[in-house]
Write a protein that holds these residues in place. Structure first.
Motif, PDB file in Angstrom:
ATOM      1  N   TYR A 114       0.822  -1.212   0.000  1.00  0.00           N
ATOM      2  CA  TYR A 114       0.000   0.000   0.000  1.00  0.00           C
ATOM      3  C   TYR A 114       0.856   1.261   0.000  1.00  0.00           C
ATOM      4  O   TYR A 114       0.567   2.218  -0.717  1.00  0.00           O
ATOM      5  CB  TYR A 114      -0.930   0.007   1.214  1.00  0.00           C
ATOM      6  CG  TYR A 114      -2.059  -0.979   1.098  1.00  0.00           C
ATOM      7  CD1 TYR A 114      -2.989  -0.869   0.055  1.00  0.00           C
ATOM      8  CD2 TYR A 114      -2.195  -2.024   1.982  1.00  0.00           C
ATOM      9  CE1 TYR A 114      -4.021  -1.784  -0.067  1.00  0.00           C
ATOM     10  CE2 TYR A 114      -3.227  -2.940   1.859  1.00  0.00           C
ATOM     11  CZ  TYR A 114      -4.133  -2.810   0.837  1.00  0.00           C
ATOM     12  OH  TYR A 114      -5.152  -3.714   0.710  1.00  0.00           O
ATOM     13  N   LEU A 115       1.898   1.272   0.826  1.00  0.00           N
ATOM     14  CA  LEU A 115       2.703   2.487   0.936  1.00  0.00           C
ATOM     15  C   LEU A 115       3.548   2.721  -0.316  1.00  0.00           C
ATOM     16  O   LEU A 115       3.661   3.844  -0.803  1.00  0.00           O
ATOM     17  CB  LEU A 115       3.600   2.422   2.174  1.00  0.00           C
ATOM     18  CG  LEU A 115       2.865   2.425   3.514  1.00  0.00           C
ATOM     19  CD1 LEU A 115       3.843   2.305   4.662  1.00  0.00           C
ATOM     20  CD2 LEU A 115       2.036   3.692   3.685  1.00  0.00           C
ATOM     21  N   HIS A 293     -11.688  -4.027   1.882  1.00  0.00           N
ATOM     22  CA  HIS A 293     -11.789  -2.697   2.482  1.00  0.00           C
ATOM     23  C   HIS A 293     -11.288  -2.734   3.929  1.00  0.00           C
ATOM     24  O   HIS A 293     -10.477  -1.925   4.342  1.00  0.00           O
ATOM     25  CB  HIS A 293     -13.235  -2.223   2.425  1.00  0.00           C
ATOM     26  CG  HIS A 293     -13.398  -0.796   2.844  1.00  0.00           C
ATOM     27  ND1 HIS A 293     -12.869   0.249   2.126  1.00  0.00           N
ATOM     28  CD2 HIS A 293     -13.985  -0.254   3.933  1.00  0.00           C
ATOM     29  CE1 HIS A 293     -13.144   1.376   2.760  1.00  0.00           C
ATOM     30  NE2 HIS A 293     -13.821   1.092   3.858  1.00  0.00           N
ATOM     31  N   ARG A 296      -7.501  -3.254   4.226  1.00  0.00           N
ATOM     32  CA  ARG A 296      -6.730  -2.053   3.898  1.00  0.00           C
ATOM     33  C   ARG A 296      -6.699  -1.102   5.089  1.00  0.00           C
ATOM     34  O   ARG A 296      -5.654  -0.577   5.466  1.00  0.00           O
ATOM     35  CB  ARG A 296      -7.380  -1.394   2.679  1.00  0.00           C
ATOM     36  CG  ARG A 296      -6.631  -0.220   2.157  1.00  0.00           C
ATOM     37  CD  ARG A 296      -7.147   0.121   0.788  1.00  0.00           C
ATOM     38  NE  ARG A 296      -6.738   1.461   0.453  1.00  0.00           N
ATOM     39  CZ  ARG A 296      -7.470   2.531   0.688  1.00  0.00           C
ATOM     40  NH1 ARG A 296      -8.646   2.412   1.239  1.00  0.00           N
ATOM     41  NH2 ARG A 296      -7.022   3.718   0.362  1.00  0.00           N
ATOM     42  N   ILE A 300      -3.275  -0.186   7.149  1.00  0.00           N
ATOM     43  CA  ILE A 300      -2.740   1.178   7.098  1.00  0.00           C
ATOM     44  C   ILE A 300      -2.995   1.941   8.393  1.00  0.00           C
ATOM     45  O   ILE A 300      -2.124   2.652   8.883  1.00  0.00           O
ATOM     46  CB  ILE A 300      -3.343   1.953   5.903  1.00  0.00           C
ATOM     47  CG1 ILE A 300      -2.963   1.251   4.604  1.00  0.00           C
ATOM     48  CG2 ILE A 300      -2.836   3.393   5.873  1.00  0.00           C
ATOM     49  CD1 ILE A 300      -3.621   1.822   3.385  1.00  0.00           C
ATOM     50  N   GLU A 301      -4.163   1.772   8.949  1.00  0.00           N
ATOM     51  CA  GLU A 301      -4.531   2.626  10.086  1.00  0.00           C
ATOM     52  C   GLU A 301      -4.330   1.972  11.443  1.00  0.00           C
ATOM     53  O   GLU A 301      -4.423   2.630  12.465  1.00  0.00           O
ATOM     54  CB  GLU A 301      -5.986   3.081   9.932  1.00  0.00           C
ATOM     55  CG  GLU A 301      -6.186   3.894   8.665  1.00  0.00           C
ATOM     56  CD  GLU A 301      -7.585   4.446   8.527  1.00  0.00           C
ATOM     57  OE1 GLU A 301      -8.272   4.588   9.540  1.00  0.00           O
ATOM     58  OE2 GLU A 301      -7.984   4.731   7.387  1.00  0.00           O
TER      59      GLU A 301
ATOM     60  N   TYR B  11      -9.617   9.032  14.065  1.00  0.00           N
ATOM     61  CA  TYR B  11      -9.242   7.664  14.417  1.00  0.00           C
ATOM     62  C   TYR B  11      -9.862   7.389  15.776  1.00  0.00           C
ATOM     63  O   TYR B  11      -9.531   8.068  16.752  1.00  0.00           O
ATOM     64  CB  TYR B  11      -7.720   7.519  14.527  1.00  0.00           C
ATOM     65  CG  TYR B  11      -6.978   7.706  13.223  1.00  0.00           C
ATOM     66  CD1 TYR B  11      -7.035   6.730  12.228  1.00  0.00           C
ATOM     67  CD2 TYR B  11      -6.206   8.838  12.989  1.00  0.00           C
ATOM     68  CE1 TYR B  11      -6.344   6.885  11.031  1.00  0.00           C
ATOM     69  CE2 TYR B  11      -5.515   9.002  11.805  1.00  0.00           C
ATOM     70  CZ  TYR B  11      -5.583   8.023  10.831  1.00  0.00           C
ATOM     71  OH  TYR B  11      -4.891   8.187   9.658  1.00  0.00           O
ATOM     72  N   LYS B  45      -1.781  11.551   3.339  1.00  0.00           N
ATOM     73  CA  LYS B  45      -2.339  10.216   3.087  1.00  0.00           C
ATOM     74  C   LYS B  45      -3.730  10.306   2.466  1.00  0.00           C
ATOM     75  O   LYS B  45      -4.096   9.498   1.613  1.00  0.00           O
ATOM     76  CB  LYS B  45      -2.407   9.410   4.385  1.00  0.00           C
ATOM     77  CG  LYS B  45      -1.053   8.827   4.796  1.00  0.00           C
ATOM     78  CD  LYS B  45      -1.187   8.033   6.074  1.00  0.00           C
ATOM     79  CE  LYS B  45       0.173   7.520   6.531  1.00  0.00           C
ATOM     80  NZ  LYS B  45       0.133   6.982   7.894  1.00  0.00           N
ATOM     81  N   LEU B  50      -4.371   7.018   0.322  1.00  0.00           N
ATOM     82  CA  LEU B  50      -4.013   5.922   1.237  1.00  0.00           C
ATOM     83  C   LEU B  50      -5.088   5.703   2.283  1.00  0.00           C
ATOM     84  O   LEU B  50      -5.372   4.576   2.670  1.00  0.00           O
ATOM     85  CB  LEU B  50      -2.690   6.236   1.927  1.00  0.00           C
ATOM     86  CG  LEU B  50      -1.448   5.608   1.323  1.00  0.00           C
ATOM     87  CD1 LEU B  50      -0.212   6.134   2.012  1.00  0.00           C
ATOM     88  CD2 LEU B  50      -1.479   4.099   1.408  1.00  0.00           C
ATOM     89  N   ILE B  51      -5.654   6.787   2.759  1.00  0.00           N
ATOM     90  CA  ILE B  51      -6.771   6.669   3.704  1.00  0.00           C
ATOM     91  C   ILE B  51      -7.912   7.552   3.236  1.00  0.00           C
ATOM     92  O   ILE B  51      -7.700   8.487   2.451  1.00  0.00           O
ATOM     93  CB  ILE B  51      -6.362   7.036   5.154  1.00  0.00           C
ATOM     94  CG1 ILE B  51      -5.751   8.446   5.211  1.00  0.00           C
ATOM     95  CG2 ILE B  51      -5.408   6.043   5.728  1.00  0.00           C
ATOM     96  CD1 ILE B  51      -5.473   8.931   6.628  1.00  0.00           C
ATOM     97  N   HIS B  84       9.268   4.379   1.434  1.00  0.00           N
ATOM     98  CA  HIS B  84       8.712   3.030   1.373  1.00  0.00           C
ATOM     99  C   HIS B  84       8.944   2.484  -0.023  1.00  0.00           C
ATOM    100  O   HIS B  84       8.291   2.903  -0.979  1.00  0.00           O
ATOM    101  CB  HIS B  84       7.217   3.061   1.675  1.00  0.00           C
ATOM    102  CG  HIS B  84       6.910   3.512   3.055  1.00  0.00           C
ATOM    103  ND1 HIS B  84       7.206   2.754   4.164  1.00  0.00           N
ATOM    104  CD2 HIS B  84       6.367   4.651   3.519  1.00  0.00           C
ATOM    105  CE1 HIS B  84       6.830   3.405   5.245  1.00  0.00           C
ATOM    106  NE2 HIS B  84       6.334   4.554   4.888  1.00  0.00           N
ATOM    107  N   TYR B  86      10.266  -1.131  -2.434  1.00  0.00           N
ATOM    108  CA  TYR B  86      10.526  -2.570  -2.427  1.00  0.00           C
ATOM    109  C   TYR B  86      12.039  -2.759  -2.439  1.00  0.00           C
ATOM    110  O   TYR B  86      12.692  -2.427  -3.427  1.00  0.00           O
ATOM    111  CB  TYR B  86       9.892  -3.236  -3.641  1.00  0.00           C
ATOM    112  CG  TYR B  86       8.388  -3.266  -3.564  1.00  0.00           C
ATOM    113  CD1 TYR B  86       7.740  -4.202  -2.771  1.00  0.00           C
ATOM    114  CD2 TYR B  86       7.610  -2.361  -4.268  1.00  0.00           C
ATOM    115  CE1 TYR B  86       6.356  -4.230  -2.683  1.00  0.00           C
ATOM    116  CE2 TYR B  86       6.234  -2.379  -4.185  1.00  0.00           C
ATOM    117  CZ  TYR B  86       5.609  -3.319  -3.390  1.00  0.00           C
ATOM    118  OH  TYR B  86       4.248  -3.339  -3.300  1.00  0.00           O
TER     119      TYR B  86
END
Lengths: 579, 254
Positions: A114-115, A293, A296, A300-301, B11, B45, B50-51, B84, B86
């Motif tokens: 993901y990153l 979902h 993920r 990530i969180e 969060y 993000k 990403l989020i 980040h 690989y």
């Protein structure tokens, strides 16, 4: 045309294809290996072992079927054939199960995926779909590789007057064995998908690792029984109801059905095989769709957090460390090793595999003893029982010590080793002693504490303790031997796999099993009933241990710490000028 | 133009970003500032997908990006704060992966990749695995990957991290050049001096909320401060550094 074919992989294709290609290639990488492409060396060794052993197996099977073909009645031939089909189907399943377990952490996209792919024009769905497709392709390649050779070999060596060589028999065995392997693969993927969806995010990593370890242990324990399947040919005429619940038998049914057997029992088995395969594949797919979902967000969180230590555990641990490792640098290295072992999932998995092999040997030993004709229960203390009891701590220490020794070579965040490099001066022996203490407290001591009661229960107080003492001394000797040329702080040096040919490694382990487990346990079993023999054995083991321990310390004092594993030179000098 | 309206991310009901709004016009470099934990990374993000935000809207070219987030991602380049990557891919393989995932045809990708590798001084190491790259080299490869498809919007999270002086100067000029070419640049950083030099406007975050949003000179004037550093310290209510230093000195000598 040829140049077009050669150019094709170099061209840019659709995003989905590129992503699948990327994920497929990443299956060959490992964070534990510092040099890319090193897997080829290991794979080469593995292929060499498979190729050389397949020659022996082929010869063995050829001889077996020549003898069966000499018998006029086709029945023994037919039963042996069915048993062998069941054997290869089950073996394929077992190996696929192990393969899936080893890839357990890569079955779903990870945080790095993901990153590293963040900001690229990819929907989470694309990443999931591509990962699933790459996973199926990778597993497919493995399943074909595992099942193709036996599927071609068995019909070829068994062709004769009772059955002629033909494509259909090769094809049916391959199809049924491959379907069986795919069934297990999809079932395990679906199972992980289920865990992913049902477990709370913070609990999943721990439970997942536990499940992975249990599966590896169960599959390794099953291997000896799988190898015994060809010997059960006489049972192939029976049609037990219990077999309807045994997945390999379903696929044997499918194999026989494809070969033209239309018995109702066989048809039922074949139907089960097909339904189970379709259900597993569908469940795996649904698991993926259902979890993408949630997975993920979890990845990530909700980063993985190690369990917090309670105050009393911390105090107890600090007190124990203070007693066992009085010097502060040694305590520091000990803490680093312990925490890494406790928190690195990959290292724990490798250790689980070694433990599972030991458990499989012990389990197989007990089953073999219990199925022998001379077995009259555990209350009758025969030589075989004494030997088996003594082999329990020996098996466990062999694979745990070897496992730890191997684990210590696998790096964790290699670049972070500067913290030891800059503090090495004057502390080298402390750091090495930490590795020594870890082996003792994490392998030898717990095995002796756990197996002691087992030995007492099996052999009684006097014989149990008498068996445990030499087993303990043998383990200490093995530990000294394994650490004799150990020259690094665990997890801080780069790792180059395949330095030693795999066949050599297998032979070394084979020799260790014979000498360290079988021979030593036989000597211990003889000594426990003979006081002079027992005292002589203990005295000899103690002397060897003391000698090795002294020699190890001398080597450690003269050596230096390694942080980089280098390739062995292609040509070794004889060094005749040296002593 | 990139428009962010009322962005919220919670969060476990705790807001990491709360009602953040800003815009970036073509040719503009927006500095995104804030102390650690202020919500900068969370914003990045969200912008990169990403989020997902709990609330709020992101418009790009007047269109809500949620309608087609992939199309939005096609037009942005991203340099993350932490490299980040690989580790088993080589530098060239990484750029190839990024270019292919952005569907750049080979005839464009190959020469562009090689150009960028040479220009960022990575040519000699192009076949070495990323695991062996230094921090600066990783940063350069990330920058190359972010620029390879000539994006309209650049999201940079501490892009100067680990770069040598020459490359940093080059990057500074490059960002100005890109802005001059009409690109939108979102630049999240702790380097106030650099922000002051290259950003046309800044957003300062404090505890997930926007403490200030405006042009640098305008903020300096409003806060009666000579530098952006002064504005930042005043808005984020950082303690007196001298006092903190004394406390640290006491702690290590105790």
């Amino acid at each position: 045309m040829r140049s077009q074919v050669q150019e094709w992989p170099e061209e840019t294709h659709r995003t989905g294809f590129e992503l699948r290609r990327h994920f497929f290639r990443r299956f060959f990488d490992s964070d534990l290996v510092s040099t890319p492409g090193q897997w080829r060396t290991v794979a080469g060794g593995l292929i060499a072992i498979v190729a050389s052993s397949s020659i022996i197996v082929t010869q063995e099977y050829f001889g077996k079927y020549r003898r069966l073909l000499e018998i006029d009645s086709p029945e023994p031939y037919r039963l042996a054939m069915i048993a062998d089909h069941l054997f290869f189907i089950t073996l394929g399943m077992c190996l696929t199960g192990l393969f899936t377990c080893l890839q357990w952490g890569s079955l779903f996209p990870g945080l790095r995926d993901y990153l590293a792919l963040a900001g690229l024009p990819l929907r989470p769905r694309d990443i999931f779909t591509a990962k699933f497709a790459a996973l199926v392709a990778f597993a497919g390649a493995f399943i074909v590789a595992v099942n193709a050779l036996p599927s071609a070999m068995l019909p070829a060596v068994s062709a004769g007057r009772h059955q002629v060589l033909g494509g259909p028999s090769m094809l049916t065995l391959f199809l049924s064995a491959a379907t069986a392997s795919f069934f297990l693969f999809f079932a395990l993927v679906a199972f992980q998908g289920l865990l992913l969806n049902l477990l709370p995010g913070n609990l999943f990593p721990r439970v997942s690792l536990l499940v992975q370890g249990l599966l590896v242990t169960a599959l390794l324990c099953a291997l000896p029984f799988v190898l015994a399947i060809p010997g059960t040919h006489a049972a192939m005429t029976t049609r037990p109801d219990a077999a309807l619940w045994w997945p390999p038998v379903w696929f044997l049914g499918l194999d026989q059905w494809l070969l033209g057997n239309r018995e109702p029992y066989v048809s039922r088995l074949a139907a089960r095989a097909l339904i189970a395969s379709a259900t597993a594949a569908l469940a795996a797919l649904l698991g993926y769709v259902w979890s993408f979902h949630r997975h993920r967000i979890r990845v990530i969180e909700m980063p993985f957090e190690p369990g917090r230590e309670t105050a009393w555990i911390r105090k107890l641990r600090d007190a124990a460390a203070g007693l066992t490792a009085p010097r502060s640098p040694e305590r520091a290295a000990l803490g680093f090793i312990g925490k890494t072992l406790a928190r690195s999932q990959q290292h724990r998995l490798v250790l689980t595999v070694f433990t599972a092999i030991a458990a499989a040997i012990v389990f197989n030993g007990f089953v073999t003893l219990m199925t022998e004709r001379g077995f009259h229960g555990f209350s009758v203390r025969t030589f075989a029982l004494r030997q088996l009891a003594a082999s329990v701590p020996l098996s466990l220490t062999l694979f745990l010590l070897a496992g730890y020794r191997y684990l210590f070579r696998l790096p964790v965040e290699l670049r972070a080793n500067w913290v030891f490099k800059v503090n090495e001066g004057g502390n080298r022996l402390d750091f090495l002693r930490a590795a020594h203490r870890t082996l003792f407290w994490a392998a030898v001591a717990p095995v002796m504490l756990l197996t002691g009661p087992v030995l007492v229960a099996l052999l009684g107080w006097r014989e149990g303790v008498c068996a445990l003492i030499p087993a303990f001394l043998a383990a200490m000797i093995l530990m000294e031997m394994l650490l004799f040329r150990f020259d690094r702080i665990p997890f801080t040096s780069s790792y180059l796999p395949g330095q030693r040919p795999l066949i050599e490694t297998v032979m070394i382990y084979g020799a260790a099993v014979v000498f360290y487990i079988s021979a030593t346990s036989a000597v211990i079993a003889s000594a426990v009933t003979d006081w002079p023999g027992f005292l002589m054995l203990c005295g000899a083991l103690l002397a060897v241990w003391a000698h090795l321990s002294k020699a190890r310390i001398e080597v450690w004092e003269a050596g230096r710490l390694e942080y980089e594993e280098t390739e062995e030179p292609l040509v070794h000098a004889l060094d005749l000028n040296k002593d | 133009m990139l428009e962010v309206h009322g962005l919220v991310k919670r969060y476990n009901r705790i807001p990491a970003v709360n009602g953040v709004s800003f815009t970036i016009a073509p040719g503009e470099v927006l500095g995104y500032l804030g102390p650690n934990g202020a919500g900068k990374s969370t914003t990045v993000k969200i912008l990169t997908g990403l989020i997902e935000p709990t609330e709020g809207r992101i418009l790009f070219g007047g269109q809500d990006v949620r309608n087609d987030f992939t199309a939005f991602q096609r037009r942005l380049g991203y340099v993350p704060e932490e490299a980040h990557l690989y580790p088993h891919l080589t530098g060239r393989e990484y750029l190839q992966l990024v270019g292919r995932l952005r569907e750049l045809p080979r005839r464009i990708l190959d020469p562009r990749m090689d150009h960028l590798l040479r220009l960022f001084g990575l040519w000699e190491d192009r076949h070495s695995p990323l695991a062996s790259y230094s921090k600066g080299m990783r940063q350069k490869i990330l920058l190359s990957g972010a620029l390879i498809h000539n994006p309209e919007l650049l999201i940079l999270d501490e892009p100067f991290s680990g770069l040598d002086v020459n490359t940093a100067l080059m990057l500074r000029a490059l960002l100005r050049g890109l802005a001059g070419a009409g690109k939108m640049i979102f630049y999240s950083s702790h380097l106030l001096e650099v922000v002051e030099k290259i950003c046309s406007s800044v957003v300062i975050l404090r505890k997930g909320e926007v403490a200030a949003n405006g042009r640098v000179e305008q903020l300096r004037y409003m806060m009666s401060q000579a530098s952006l550093e002064g504005v930042f310290a005043q808005l984020t209510q950082q303690g007196d550094p001298e006092t903190r230093v004394r406390e640290i000195m006491d702690a290590i000598s105790a």
